[in-house]
Design a protein around this motif. Structure first.
Motif, PDB file in Angstrom:
ATOM      1  N   GLY A 205       1.102  -2.938   7.753  1.00  0.00           N
ATOM      2  CA  GLY A 205       2.265  -2.468   6.134  1.00  0.00           C
ATOM      3  C   GLY A 205       1.113  -2.246   4.824  1.00  0.00           C
ATOM      4  N   ASN A 206       1.698  -3.283   4.253  1.00  0.00           N
ATOM      5  CA  ASN A 206       1.185  -3.436   2.664  1.00  0.00           C
ATOM      6  C   ASN A 206      -0.705  -3.112   2.819  1.00  0.00           C
ATOM      7  OD1 ASN A 206       3.540  -6.154   3.279  1.00  0.00           O
ATOM      8  ND2 ASN A 206       3.197  -4.596   1.005  1.00  0.00           N
ATOM      9  N   VAL A 207      -1.550  -3.891   3.745  1.00  0.00           N
ATOM     10  CA  VAL A 207      -2.703  -3.942   3.378  1.00  0.00           C
ATOM     11  C   VAL A 207      -4.036  -2.342   3.199  1.00  0.00           C
ATOM     12  CG1 VAL A 207      -5.401  -4.269   4.390  1.00  0.00           C
ATOM     13  CG2 VAL A 207      -3.791  -6.052   4.193  1.00  0.00           C
ATOM     14  N   PRO A 208      -2.822  -1.136   3.893  1.00  0.00           N
ATOM     15  CA  PRO A 208      -3.207   0.180   3.833  1.00  0.00           C
ATOM     16  C   PRO A 208      -2.729   0.515   2.721  1.00  0.00           C
ATOM     17  CG  PRO A 208      -2.083  -0.280   6.126  1.00  0.00           C
ATOM     18  CD  PRO A 208      -2.762  -1.693   5.403  1.00  0.00           C
ATOM     19  N   LEU A 209      -1.644   0.392   2.090  1.00  0.00           N
ATOM     20  CA  LEU A 209      -0.739   0.725   1.070  1.00  0.00           C
ATOM     21  C   LEU A 209      -2.411   0.047   0.108  1.00  0.00           C
ATOM     22  CD1 LEU A 209       2.749   0.540   1.448  1.00  0.00           C
ATOM     23  CD2 LEU A 209       1.910   2.618   1.360  1.00  0.00           C
ATOM     24  N   ASN A 210      -2.209  -0.764  -0.256  1.00  0.00           N
ATOM     25  CA  ASN A 210      -3.163  -1.587  -1.265  1.00  0.00           C
ATOM     26  C   ASN A 210      -4.437  -1.040  -1.376  1.00  0.00           C
ATOM     27  OD1 ASN A 210      -1.075  -3.381  -1.157  1.00  0.00           O
ATOM     28  ND2 ASN A 210      -2.250  -5.161  -0.404  1.00  0.00           N
ATOM     29  N   GLU A 211      -4.726  -0.816  -0.422  1.00  0.00           N
ATOM     30  CA  GLU A 211      -6.830  -0.014   0.309  1.00  0.00           C
ATOM     31  C   GLU A 211      -6.409   1.285  -0.658  1.00  0.00           C
ATOM     32  OE1 GLU A 211      -7.112  -0.482   3.729  1.00  0.00           O
ATOM     33  OE2 GLU A 211      -8.056  -2.293   3.772  1.00  0.00           O
ATOM     34  N   ARG A 212      -5.485   2.194  -0.123  1.00  0.00           N
ATOM     35  CA  ARG A 212      -5.554   3.229  -0.757  1.00  0.00           C
ATOM     36  C   ARG A 212      -4.849   3.667  -2.347  1.00  0.00           C
ATOM     37  NH1 ARG A 212      -0.461   8.130   0.706  1.00  0.00           N
ATOM     38  NH2 ARG A 212      -0.906   9.703  -0.522  1.00  0.00           N
ATOM     39  N   LEU A 213      -4.412   2.360  -2.919  1.00  0.00           N
ATOM     40  CA  LEU A 213      -3.913   2.335  -4.185  1.00  0.00           C
ATOM     41  C   LEU A 213      -5.593   2.081  -4.782  1.00  0.00           C
ATOM     42  CD1 LEU A 213      -1.557   2.350  -6.174  1.00  0.00           C
ATOM     43  CD2 LEU A 213      -1.824  -0.025  -6.581  1.00  0.00           C
ATOM     44  N   ALA A 214      -6.224   0.797  -4.883  1.00  0.00           N
ATOM     45  CA  ALA A 214      -7.298   0.435  -4.467  1.00  0.00           C
ATOM     46  C   ALA A 214      -8.684   2.009  -5.233  1.00  0.00           C
ATOM     47  CB  ALA A 214      -8.233  -0.006  -4.267  1.00  0.00           C
ATOM     48  N   LYS A 215      -8.338   2.976  -4.108  1.00  0.00           N
ATOM     49  CA  LYS A 215      -8.920   4.145  -4.786  1.00  0.00           C
ATOM     50  C   LYS A 215      -8.211   4.960  -5.491  1.00  0.00           C
ATOM     51  CE  LYS A 215     -10.858   3.368   0.674  1.00  0.00           C
ATOM     52  NZ  LYS A 215     -10.301   4.121   2.051  1.00  0.00           N
ATOM     53  N   THR A 216      -7.660   4.401  -6.455  1.00  0.00           N
ATOM     54  CA  THR A 216      -6.669   5.785  -7.262  1.00  0.00           C
ATOM     55  C   THR A 216      -7.523   5.393  -8.439  1.00  0.00           C
ATOM     56  OG1 THR A 216      -4.890   5.916  -5.545  1.00  0.00           O
ATOM     57  CG2 THR A 216      -4.668   6.570  -7.987  1.00  0.00           C
ATOM     58  N   ASN A 217      -7.696   6.335  -9.040  1.00  0.00           N
ATOM     59  CA  ASN A 217      -7.613   6.374 -10.807  1.00  0.00           C
ATOM     60  C   ASN A 217      -6.693   6.566 -11.115  1.00  0.00           C
ATOM     61  OD1 ASN A 217      -8.264   6.841 -12.945  1.00  0.00           O
ATOM     62  ND2 ASN A 217     -10.567   7.941 -12.200  1.00  0.00           N
ATOM     63  N   PRO A 218      -5.926   5.507 -11.745  1.00  0.00           N
ATOM     64  CA  PRO A 218      -4.635   5.727 -13.001  1.00  0.00           C
ATOM     65  C   PRO A 218      -4.552   7.059 -13.625  1.00  0.00           C
ATOM     66  CG  PRO A 218      -5.815   3.710 -12.723  1.00  0.00           C
ATOM     67  CD  PRO A 218      -6.906   4.252 -12.017  1.00  0.00           C
TER      68      PRO A 218
ATOM     69  N   PHE B  69       5.488   6.974  -4.815  1.00  0.00           N
ATOM     70  CA  PHE B  69       5.830   6.085  -2.899  1.00  0.00           C
ATOM     71  C   PHE B  69       5.072   5.052  -2.954  1.00  0.00           C
ATOM     72  CE2 PHE B  69       3.396   5.864   0.825  1.00  0.00           C
ATOM     73  CZ  PHE B  69       3.526   6.409   1.681  1.00  0.00           C
ATOM     74  N   TYR B  70       4.064   4.338  -3.797  1.00  0.00           N
ATOM     75  CA  TYR B  70       3.579   3.048  -3.119  1.00  0.00           C
ATOM     76  C   TYR B  70       4.661   2.146  -3.542  1.00  0.00           C
ATOM     77  CZ  TYR B  70       0.307  -1.538  -3.845  1.00  0.00           C
ATOM     78  OH  TYR B  70       0.388  -2.537  -3.760  1.00  0.00           O
ATOM     79  N   LEU B  71       5.472   2.417  -4.900  1.00  0.00           N
ATOM     80  CA  LEU B  71       6.634   1.408  -5.207  1.00  0.00           C
ATOM     81  C   LEU B  71       7.295   1.241  -4.079  1.00  0.00           C
ATOM     82  CD1 LEU B  71       6.938   2.239  -9.003  1.00  0.00           C
ATOM     83  CD2 LEU B  71       6.571  -0.172  -8.286  1.00  0.00           C
ATOM     84  N   ALA B  72       7.845   1.588  -3.522  1.00  0.00           N
ATOM     85  CA  ALA B  72       9.329   2.108  -2.501  1.00  0.00           C
ATOM     86  C   ALA B  72       8.700   1.184  -1.249  1.00  0.00           C
ATOM     87  CB  ALA B  72       9.680   3.181  -2.670  1.00  0.00           C
ATOM     88  N   ARG B  73       7.762   1.952  -0.680  1.00  0.00           N
ATOM     89  CA  ARG B  73       6.809   2.083   0.434  1.00  0.00           C
ATOM     90  C   ARG B  73       6.124   0.525   0.487  1.00  0.00           C
ATOM     91  NH1 ARG B  73       5.564   5.125   4.991  1.00  0.00           N
ATOM     92  NH2 ARG B  73       7.203   6.329   3.861  1.00  0.00           N
ATOM     93  N   TRP B  74       5.670  -0.044  -0.113  1.00  0.00           N
ATOM     94  CA  TRP B  74       4.835  -1.097  -0.164  1.00  0.00           C
ATOM     95  C   TRP B  74       6.107  -2.849  -0.644  1.00  0.00           C
ATOM     96  CZ3 TRP B  74       4.651  -5.632  -2.773  1.00  0.00           C
ATOM     97  CH2 TRP B  74       4.065  -7.025  -2.770  1.00  0.00           C
ATOM     98  N   THR B  75       6.892  -2.109  -1.319  1.00  0.00           N
ATOM     99  CA  THR B  75       8.108  -4.005  -1.579  1.00  0.00           C
ATOM    100  C   THR B  75       9.322  -2.714  -0.287  1.00  0.00           C
ATOM    101  OG1 THR B  75       8.196  -2.860  -4.201  1.00  0.00           O
ATOM    102  CG2 THR B  75      10.536  -3.262  -3.359  1.00  0.00           C
ATOM    103  N   LEU B  76       9.400  -2.165   0.445  1.00  0.00           N
ATOM    104  CA  LEU B  76      10.295  -1.910   1.610  1.00  0.00           C
ATOM    105  C   LEU B  76       9.317  -3.152   3.161  1.00  0.00           C
ATOM    106  CD1 LEU B  76      12.348  -0.905   3.553  1.00  0.00           C
ATOM    107  CD2 LEU B  76      10.928   0.489   4.055  1.00  0.00           C
ATOM    108  N   TRP B  77       8.430  -3.034   2.641  1.00  0.00           N
ATOM    109  CA  TRP B  77       6.967  -4.053   3.542  1.00  0.00           C
ATOM    110  C   TRP B  77       7.386  -5.323   3.354  1.00  0.00           C
ATOM    111  CZ3 TRP B  77       7.054  -2.019   8.040  1.00  0.00           C
ATOM    112  CH2 TRP B  77       6.479  -1.391   8.809  1.00  0.00           C
ATOM    113  N   ASN B  78       7.729  -5.560   1.436  1.00  0.00           N
ATOM    114  CA  ASN B  78       7.557  -6.817   1.497  1.00  0.00           C
ATOM    115  C   ASN B  78       9.210  -7.761   1.790  1.00  0.00           C
ATOM    116  OD1 ASN B  78       5.641  -8.734   0.093  1.00  0.00           O
ATOM    117  ND2 ASN B  78       8.526  -8.527  -1.300  1.00  0.00           N
ATOM    118  N   HIS B  79       9.854  -6.422   1.411  1.00  0.00           N
ATOM    119  CA  HIS B  79      11.098  -7.158   1.557  1.00  0.00           C
ATOM    120  C   HIS B  79      10.994  -7.849   3.417  1.00  0.00           C
ATOM    121  CE1 HIS B  79      12.892  -5.980  -1.392  1.00  0.00           C
ATOM    122  NE2 HIS B  79      14.117  -5.362  -0.877  1.00  0.00           N
TER     123      HIS B  79
END
Length: 156
Positions: free
Chosen positions: A102-115, A126-136
Motif C-alpha cells: 500500500g504505502n511503498v508504491p504510493l511513495n515510489e510514485r510520489l518520488a517520481k513526481t516533480n512538484p 490522491f496520495y494524501l487520502a490513499r496513503w493516510t488510509l493505508w497508514n490508519h
C-alpha cells in the motif's frame, strides 16, 4: 518467553505510535501546505525514514514476532499461543504487508513526481487520502498486535 513477548509488544507499540503521529497530525499538516511544498516535504520524509533506527523498530519487530511465535510452540504454557499467533499475523500482514503493498508504491510514485508539474496537485490529493488510509490500517494493526502480545503474557 515473557521477555521476548514483552520486547515484541513494545516494538509493535512503538511502530504504532510512529504511524499514529502520521495519521493524527503529520499528514493533516502536510495537507495544509501548498501541493508543491507538501510533495517536497513528503519526498524528504520518505528519504529520511530509510535509516537503521527506523528499520530496527519496523523490521526488528517483525523478526521478534516470528521468534515469539516459534518460541511459544516450545514454551510450556508460559504465554498463551493464540494471542501470539494473532499478534504476529496482525503485525506481519497489517503493518509490514500493508506497507509493502500500500504505502511503498504510493511513495515510489510520489518520488517520481516533480512538484511543479501541472498534475502534481491532483496526485498530491490522491496520495494524501490513499496513503493516510493505508497508514490508519498500519496503525490499528500495530496497536492491536501489541495488545495481543500483552494479552498473551497476561493470560499465560
Amino acid at each position: 518467553m515473557t521477555p521476548l513477548a514483552s520486547v515484541t509488544a513494545i516494538g509493535a507499540a512503538l511502530v504504532a505510535g510512529i504511524f499514529y503521529a502520521f495519521s493524527t497530525f503529520l499528514m493533516q499538516a502536510l495537507g495544509r501546505l501548498a501541493p508543491r511544498e507538501g510533495i517536497a516535504a513528503m519526498q524528504s520524509i520518505n528519504v529520511v525514514v530509510i535509516n537503521p533506527l527506523f528499520f530496527v523498530a519496523f523490521f526488528g519487530t517483525g523478526g521478534f514476532c516470528v521468534a515469539t511465535v516459534a518460541a511459544s510452540f516450545f514454551a510450556e504454557a508460559e504465554i498463551s499461543l493464540f494471542p501470539v499467533l494473532v499478534g504476529a499475523v496482525l503485525y506481519l500482514a497489517g503493518c509490514i504487508g500493508v506497507t509493502i503493498v500500500g504505502n511503498v508504491p504510493l511513495n515510489e510514485r510520489l518520488a517520481k513526481t516533480n512538484p511543479d508539474d501541472s498534475d502534481a496537485a491532483t496526485l498530491w490529493s490522491f496520495y494524501l487520502a490513499r496513503w493516510t488510509l493505508w497508514n490508519h490500517v498500519r496503525t490499528a494493526a500495530s496497536l492491536a498486535a501489541s495488545a495481543c502480545f500483552v494479552l498473551a503474557i497476561a493470560t499465560g
